[in-house]
Design an enzyme around this catalytic site. Structure first.
Site, PDB file in Angstrom:
ATOM      1  NE  ARG A  15      -1.966  -1.758   3.574  1.00 23.02           N
ATOM      2  CZ  ARG A  15      -2.394  -1.975   4.806  1.00 23.02           C
ATOM      3  NH1 ARG A  15      -3.636  -1.615   5.146  1.00 23.02           N
ATOM      4  NH2 ARG A  15      -1.611  -2.544   5.712  1.00 23.02           N
ATOM      5  CE  LYS A  75       0.704  -2.237   9.625  1.00 22.37           C
ATOM      6  NZ  LYS A  75      -0.461  -2.465  10.556  1.00 22.37           N
ATOM      7  CE1 TYR A  94      -5.644   2.300  10.253  1.00 20.36           C
ATOM      8  CE2 TYR A  94      -4.577   1.745   8.166  1.00 20.36           C
ATOM      9  CZ  TYR A  94      -5.728   2.003   8.901  1.00 20.36           C
ATOM     10  OH  TYR A  94      -6.954   1.955   8.289  1.00 20.36           O
ATOM     11  CG  HIS A  96      -2.091  -0.802  15.223  1.00 19.15           C
ATOM     12  ND1 HIS A  96      -3.436  -0.924  15.542  1.00 19.15           N
ATOM     13  CD2 HIS A  96      -2.044  -0.752  13.861  1.00 19.15           C
ATOM     14  CE1 HIS A  96      -4.151  -0.957  14.437  1.00 19.15           C
ATOM     15  NE2 HIS A  96      -3.348  -0.847  13.403  1.00 19.15           N
ATOM     16  CD  GLU A 118      -3.787   3.086  15.363  1.00 16.89           C
ATOM     17  OE1 GLU A 118      -2.890   3.111  16.220  1.00 16.89           O
ATOM     18  OE2 GLU A 118      -3.600   3.442  14.171  1.00 16.89           O
ATOM     19  CG  ASP A 270      -3.053  -4.658  13.996  1.00 17.10           C
ATOM     20  OD1 ASP A 270      -3.932  -4.954  14.826  1.00 17.10           O
ATOM     21  OD2 ASP A 270      -3.307  -4.162  12.880  1.00 17.10           O
TER      22      ASP A 270
END
Length: 367
Positions: A15, A75, A94, A96, A118, A270
């Site tokens: 991505r 990511k 993102y 996490h 997120e 994750d």
């Protein structure tokens, strides 16, 4: 503002953080966008398309990170990228962080304004920047469960939907949110016997209605989880607590009581995973076996369908990219409380309570 779009380096992550249409909007607003050469290739986007949209194509990842005030990614940065993160930089991706203590320390030390997709949460509780990837991951989880049950992948040799005269596979989905709903759509479509567990009775009512009785909805507690996991051919973990580590709902002992060749797919990996035996895997080496049970725990599942995922993600992330660029993090977050919920670290402080609690770090309210 100078905005950087580096190529993703996580294992088999195809991505990209911005598509050409997003670049065009930012450039027209007066910003400079640096796109690393080849960053969009995995999503079917060429350097020529980015250049036509107004981006500057940069060969060197160090230069993209070094010159940009804001980085747009997909990511969380991995270890090889830590050295590229700049003091006071804005990171929009993102993250996490509840499962990433080392990265969190880097962000705090560099005083990064870390805006996590997120944890941007609407007033009604839904997570608009997480939902499209949850939809993708949920559907992929149903497909992965069916595939991992084949002997070729170490499973018990079971066709999930069965055939006339042969029992169908049993799929247990822990969590009835976006991931669980989409995993159920695939599993039900394949003909499996599906059960969804959740603690939200209203959500269970909704699932009962939309699936028209084609699956079982069960209130989630220790007894029901124990009973159903023991019987399951495939268990899909689909639990989410925004910003926090996922609660452990399936113990190592319970995993050992599943029949050999059963499958676990934990989409919550994750965020630490909701099954005690899970650990993150990659698309390159997606599975491992514990007590005869095949575990599929790829932490970036949507990366395998990058074309679909990139555009689905960009449809929702673009809304906040422009105000972050136009106003800067502080003014943009003051103007929009929803966006402010995405700010996990700022000026060396943890500014999201669930992240702080999960990592045992002090939490400082933005106010």
């Amino acid at each position: 503002m100078i905005i950087g779009v580096p190529a993703e380096v996580k294992n088999h992550e195809y991505r990209v953080g911005l598509v050409p249409a997003g670049v065009q909007v930012l450039v027209r607003a007066g910003h400079t966008v640096l796109v690393q050469a080849g960053a969009g290739i995995g999503s079917g986007l060429t350097d020529a398309q980015y250049a036509a949209a107004g981006a500057q194509i940069i060969d060197d990842a160090d230069r993209v990170w070094g010159e940009a005030a804001m980085i747009c990614k997909v990511k969380e940065p991995v270890a090889e990228e830590y050295g590229r993160i700049q003091q006071g930089q804005t990171l929009y991706t993102y993250l996490h962080l509840a499962a990433e203590p080392e990265l969190t320390q880097v962000l705090l030390e560099r005083e990064v304004a870390a805006v996590a997709y997120e944890t941007i949460q609407a007033p009604d509780g839904h997570l608009p920047l997480l939902e499209p990837m949850s939809e993708v991951a949920g559907k992929m989880a149903g497909q992965a469960a069916a595939q991992m049950l084949t002997k070729e992948h170490g499973g018990k040799g079971l066709l999930l939907g069965g055939v006339p005269g042969v029992e169908r596979g049993r799929v247990v989905i822990i969590g009835g949110g976006t991931v669980g709903y989409n995993a159920a759509k695939v599993a039900v479509g394949l003909g499996a016997r599906v059960t969804i567990l959740d603690i939200n009775v209203r959500r269970l009512n909704y699932l009962e209605d939309v699936f028209l009785g084609r699956l079982d909805t069960i209130y989630s507690d220790e007894e029901s989880i124990t009973r159903l996991v023991r019987q399951a051919d495939a268990v899909i973990g689909a639990v989410l607590v925004a910003g926090a580590r996922a609660p452990t709902l399936v113990s190592r002992q319970l995993v050992s009581e599943m029949s050999p060749g059963s499958v676990i797919v934990d989409v919550a990996v994750d965020q630490g995973g909701c099954i005690e035996t899970v650990r993150p895997t990659t698309h390159e080496a997606p599975t491992y076996v514990v007590d005869g049970v095949v575990h599929y725990c790829v932490a970036n599942m949507p990366g395998a369908v990058a074309r679909t995922s990139t555009f689905a993600l960009h449809n929702v992330t673009r809304r906040y990219a422009l105000p972050l660029a136009n106003l800067g993090v502080e003014a943009a977050c003051r103007a929009d409380a929803v966006l402010a919920g995405g700010l996990n670290t700022w000026r060396g402080k943890v500014t999201h309570q669930a992240v702080g609690e999960s990592l045992g770090l002090p939490y400082t309210a933005l106010a």
